[in-house]
Design a protein around this motif. Structure first.
Motif, short mmCIF file in Angstrom:
data_model
loop_
_atom_site.label_atom_id
_atom_site.label_comp_id
_atom_site.label_asym_id
_atom_site.label_seq_id
_atom_site.Cartn_x
_atom_site.Cartn_y
_atom_site.Cartn_z
N GLY A 79 47.63 29.05 36.72
CA GLY A 79 48.39 29.02 35.47
C GLY A 79 47.54 29.38 34.28
N GLY A 80 46.27 28.93 34.27
CA GLY A 80 45.39 29.22 33.15
C GLY A 80 45.10 30.70 33.00
N SER A 81 44.88 31.40 34.11
CA SER A 81 44.60 32.83 34.06
C SER A 81 45.80 33.60 33.51
N ILE A 82 47.00 33.25 33.98
CA ILE A 82 48.21 33.92 33.49
C ILE A 82 48.42 33.61 32.01
N MET A 83 48.25 32.33 31.65
CA MET A 83 48.43 31.92 30.26
C MET A 83 47.47 32.66 29.33
N SER A 84 46.21 32.77 29.72
CA SER A 84 45.21 33.41 28.86
C SER A 84 45.52 34.89 28.66
N ARG A 85 45.96 35.55 29.73
CA ARG A 85 46.31 36.96 29.59
C ARG A 85 47.55 37.14 28.71
N LEU A 86 48.49 36.20 28.78
CA LEU A 86 49.65 36.25 27.90
C LEU A 86 49.25 36.05 26.45
N LEU A 87 48.33 35.12 26.20
CA LEU A 87 47.84 34.91 24.84
C LEU A 87 47.10 36.15 24.33
N GLY A 88 46.35 36.81 25.24
CA GLY A 88 45.68 38.05 24.87
C GLY A 88 46.66 39.13 24.48
N GLY A 89 47.85 39.10 25.09
CA GLY A 89 48.91 40.03 24.75
C GLY A 89 49.83 39.50 23.66
N LYS A 90 49.44 38.38 23.02
CA LYS A 90 50.16 37.76 21.92
C LYS A 90 51.58 37.31 22.32
#
Length: 452
Positions: A79-90
């Motif tokens: 979940g953390g990896s997906i979340m961080s990439r989503l935050l990177g994509g704003k």
């Protein structure tokens, strides 16, 4: 204000000097890992005062705790990896939904594991490799761990979520407080109250509850970008499958570690409680050394995931190389110190000549092989943080099972106890080969220029 904070976090993760950023994010994770390792060492030392069988019980139950950790890390890292990439994509709203889905499904899984553990507790101790003299101690200790099982799973999830947001310092507060409390409660409950190994188990369960409460409060008090709420759960098998698949390398890594610990304990018990106790002590000391490199690697993961999501591929490459250099230097120094002091360190935990003799050789072999670990570890972490699930899963399975288990069984067959001591170091060395192959393929596919 929230938008400004989110923009500030984006700028920090995508524009800060990479060495500076990795150091900033690594220091809290290193401290967290060190405090946890110190707790494990202290727990082993205190329990060792109860006798060799009690010391062996900690090693036995450690295999089950690795299972708990594997579930927590699967959800937390996935979940953390997906979340961080989503935050990177704003995509902040989608990231919050992932956090909530991950947390609550992890909680359900922890409750399910707890129920299974109590129903099959006797069989579980046998599978974990307990001898008849170790079993009474292990049964008491594992009961306390089972009670704390759901919150232990969720604590791993929350800590990973904070880390992937770039808020490792907040996670450190929870882990640090719990570990310090555990170290303080161990001698008080074990010897002050006279509860023996039950005191050690109660101390662990109590400290885990405190850690969980602190970590959860970070989300409830809005210290994070993402929101944690039951109403945000995505009741979709595809989303849950994506989280679990992304976290599969962590599940493989931890569950295979649990499996190999069980096999190792089963083989070691043929040589008596001193062999089980010695290998348990060696694993704790090795983990202390490894925690330095692991802390740096965990500081690297949000940098890798965030910048991959932001399509800043040069920063992914540069952060990977810098992380390996940092981790290798620190582990090399620590391994040398422990190698030279191996016999004295084993003696601190159990003043038994046979335990010291078995443990010293195993520990020195581990120290030599740990020099090969940073490259494999950071490569696997990069694959997981960038969503390369197959590559990450292959490396995790190779190092922790596919290479280790055959090495353990073959070496034990031909070399007996010496083979048990040599198996893990050999697996570390062999793990370099698949890491090089998969890394070369990944670099060839990763764009050399940033897209944004």
């Amino acid at each position: 204000m929230e938008k400004t904070n989110n923009d500030s976090k984006y700028i920090q993760m995508t524009q800060t000097s990479i060495p500076k950023l990795i150091v900033q994010l690594s220091i809290p994770t290193i401290i967290s890992m060190l405090v946890t390792s110190v707790y494990n060492l202290a727990d082993t030392a205190f329990v060792g005062r109860l006798g060799t069988s009690a010391s062996g019980a900690v090693g036995i139950v450690f295999g089950f705790m690795a299972i708990i950790q594997s579930i927590g890390f699967m959800f937390g890292q996935g979940g953390g990896s997906i979340m961080s990439r989503l935050l990177g994509g704003k995509e902040e709203k989608e990231a919050s939904a992932i956090v909530s889905t991950t947390f609550f499904f992890a909680l359900f899984s922890g409750i399910f594991l707890e129920i299974l553990g109590f129903v099959f507790r006797g069989q579980l101790l046998t599978i974990l490799g307990s001898t008849e003299t170790i079993r009474p101690y292990a049964r008491i200790y594992i009961t306390c761990i089972l009670i704390a099982c759901p919150i232990m799973v969720c604590s791993f999830v929350l800590n990973n979520m904070l880390r992937y947001e770039g808020l490792a310092a907040l996670g450190m507060v929870g882990l640090f407080t719990g570990a310090v409390l555990n170290i303080a409660l161990d001698p008080l409950l074990m010897f002050g109250f006279g509860w023996g190994i039950a005191g050690a188990g109660i101390a662990t369960a109590t400290s885990q509850f405190v850690s969980f409460s602190i970590l959860l409060s970070m989300f409830l008090r809005k210290k994070t970008q993402c929101t944690l709420s039951f109403s945000l759960i995505i009741w979709d098998i595809k989303t849950l499958g994506n989280i679990c698949a992304t976290g599969l390398p962590s599940l493989l890594r931890q569950s295979l570690a649990a499996l190999t610990t069980m096999v190792l304990n089963t083989l070691a018990k043929k040589y008596g409680d001193p062999a089980v106790a010695a290998m348990s002590i060696v694993s704790r000391i090795s983990m202390f050394i490894f925690s330095f490199g692991l802390g740096i690697g965990q500081g690297f993961q949000p940098v890798s995931a965030f910048n991959y999501g932001a399509k800043k591929y040069k920063r992914v490459r540069d952060s990977y190389k810098i992380t390996i250099i940092f981790a290798e230097c620190i582990i090399a120094v620590m391994s040398l110190v422990v190698f030279l002091l191996s016999d004295h360190l084993i003696g601190v935990f159990r003043d038994d000549p046979l335990v010291i003799a078995i443990g010293t050789r195993a520990l020195r072999l581990q120290c030599a092989a740990l020099l090969f670990l940073p490259f494999c570890m950071v490569t696997e972490m990069m694959f997981q943080s960038t969503g390369q699930r197959l590559y990450a899963s292959l490396l995790s399975a190779m190092r922790n099972g596919i290479l280790f288990l055959p090495s353990l069984l073959i070496l034990h067959y031909f070399r007996g106890l010496a083979g048990i001591q040599e198996a893990q170091p050999l697996a570390y060395v062999l793990g370099v080969i698949p890491s090089i192959i998969l890394l070369s393929r990944f670099w060839s596919k990763l764009p050399k220029e940033d897209e944004m």
